[in-house]
Design an enzyme around this catalytic site. Structure first.
Site, mmCIF file in Angstrom:
data_model
loop_
_atom_site.group_PDB
_atom_site.id
_atom_site.type_symbol
_atom_site.label_atom_id
_atom_site.label_comp_id
_atom_site.label_asym_id
_atom_site.label_seq_id
_atom_site.Cartn_x
_atom_site.Cartn_y
_atom_site.Cartn_z
ATOM 1 N N CYS A 123 0.833 -1.204 0.000
ATOM 2 C CA CYS A 123 0.000 0.000 0.000
ATOM 3 C C CYS A 123 0.869 1.256 0.000
ATOM 4 O O CYS A 123 0.627 2.193 -0.769
ATOM 5 C CB CYS A 123 -0.932 -0.023 1.215
ATOM 6 S SG CYS A 123 -2.111 1.337 1.257
ATOM 7 N N CYS A 124 1.903 1.278 0.847
ATOM 8 C CA CYS A 124 2.803 2.436 0.871
ATOM 9 C C CYS A 124 3.532 2.586 -0.460
ATOM 10 O O CYS A 124 3.762 3.702 -0.929
ATOM 11 C CB CYS A 124 3.813 2.303 2.008
ATOM 12 S SG CYS A 124 3.190 2.749 3.642
ATOM 13 N N CYS A 204 -1.347 8.383 7.465
ATOM 14 C CA CYS A 204 -2.673 8.053 6.941
ATOM 15 C C CYS A 204 -3.610 7.622 8.078
ATOM 16 O O CYS A 204 -3.167 7.089 9.101
ATOM 17 C CB CYS A 204 -2.559 6.917 5.939
ATOM 18 S SG CYS A 204 -1.672 7.353 4.436
ATOM 19 N N CYS A 207 -3.442 3.997 9.553
ATOM 20 C CA CYS A 207 -2.139 3.565 10.075
ATOM 21 C C CYS A 207 -1.565 4.525 11.107
ATOM 22 O O CYS A 207 -0.357 4.497 11.380
ATOM 23 C CB CYS A 207 -1.156 3.403 8.922
ATOM 24 S SG CYS A 207 -1.747 2.307 7.623
ATOM 25 N N CYS A 230 7.585 4.206 5.762
ATOM 26 C CA CYS A 230 6.708 3.951 4.615
ATOM 27 C C CYS A 230 7.475 3.499 3.396
ATOM 28 O O CYS A 230 6.887 2.935 2.464
ATOM 29 C CB CYS A 230 5.900 5.206 4.273
ATOM 30 S SG CYS A 230 6.913 6.589 3.720
HETATM 31 S S1 SF4 Z 1 0.496 4.651 5.671
HETATM 32 FE FE1 SF4 Z 1 -1.095 3.029 5.601
HETATM 33 S S2 SF4 Z 1 -2.775 3.826 4.326
HETATM 34 FE FE2 SF4 Z 1 -0.987 5.161 4.022
HETATM 35 S S3 SF4 Z 1 -0.030 4.380 2.199
HETATM 36 FE FE3 SF4 Z 1 0.999 3.355 3.918
HETATM 37 S S4 SF4 Z 1 -0.168 1.444 4.364
HETATM 38 FE FE4 SF4 Z 1 -1.386 2.745 2.960
#
Ligand code: SF4
Length: 243
Positions: A123-124, A204, A207, A230
């Site tokens: 996701c990051c 985010c 998280c 991240c």
């Molecule tokens: S901090 Fe969490 S929601 Fe944001 S990009 Fe990374 S995994 Fe995704």
């Protein structure tokens, strides 16, 4: 000293020279030197998070036209978006660019918008690392707001570091929280509204959690997931590269 030969220095050589020249200098002096060195080929990558107003204030003092990149992951707190707009207006920042993830990549790799839970590293990569690599296209250097005090993983942070084809500049490496607070107070800059609610580090929504007294400032980031960064500071960023 900046000379014609500096333009052909490899990033590692440039970093060594700049670290030697700027050792012990103030954040303003380091930012000014970075602007002299890289001109409009340097950008500040800002989260508009808990401590960002200090660096944004310093940049407004030195060069309010410096390009500033904001990565809008699609999962940010509405308070962060409002804080960005407030600071841009207050500090008269002239060149702030919000970079979103690629919509086609989001549809293909995170169709249920649940990747943050099933695979936060992926996701990051999708929502932060890859958009930043795109945003850094054409730049030779970028400024970060990282500080040594923030975590053990940042405890030996240099002022300048090589990052593939880029140079990363950390003008606040030696600052502590007291320095940030003093700067914000002196310049009457507003805090991110979530700081007062127990968030000393803000990312985010899914998280980020509040931090208890005595915990590391970043303890609320990816809490319980064994993840501390991240990826934008732990991977080499080159636009167009598969990361
Ligand atoms: S901090 Fe969490 S929601 Fe944001 S990009 Fe990374 S995994 Fe995704």
């Amino acid at each position: 000293m900046t000379t014609a030969t500096s333009s052909i220095e490899a990033p590692e050589q440039k970093v060594g020279r700049l670290n030697a020249e700027l050792r012990g200098k103030s954040a303003q002096e380091i930012i000014s030197a970075a602007v002299r060195e890289f001109g409009r080929k340097i950008t500040y990558v800002s989260s508009f998070g808990a401590e960002s107003a200090a660096m944004l204030g310093l940049i407004a003092e030195v060069d309010p036209g410096m390009p500033i990149v904001f990565i809008d992951t699609g999962h940010l707190f509405p308070e962060t978006l409002a804080y960005r707009d407030r600071l841009v207006d207050l500090l008269k920042l002239e060149n702030v660019h919000s970079q979103q993830p690629d919509p086609a990549a989001l549809a293909a790799r995170d169709p249920d918008v649940f990747l943050w839970s099933s695979d936060p590293d992926a996701c990051c990569a999708l929502r932060k690392v890859e958009p930043l690599a795109v945003a850094l296209t054409g730049y030779d250097a970028w400024i970060t707001g990282r500080k040594r005090y923030q975590s053990v993983t940042r405890s030996s942070l240099p002022l300048f570091e090589a990052d593939g084809a880029h140079v990363k500049v950390n003008p606040l490496a030696s600052w502590g929280m007291a320095d940030v607070v003093a700067y914000l107070d002196t310049h009457d800059l507003p805090r991110h509204p979530l700081v007062a609610k127990g968030y000393p580090s803000i990312g985010c929504i899914p998280c980020t959690s509040p931090v208890k007294p005595g915990e590391d400032a970043r303890a609320g980031r990816w809490r319980g997931r064994g993840k501390t960064e991240c990826g934008i500071h732990t991977q080499t960023l080159n636009a167009g590269q598969d990361i």
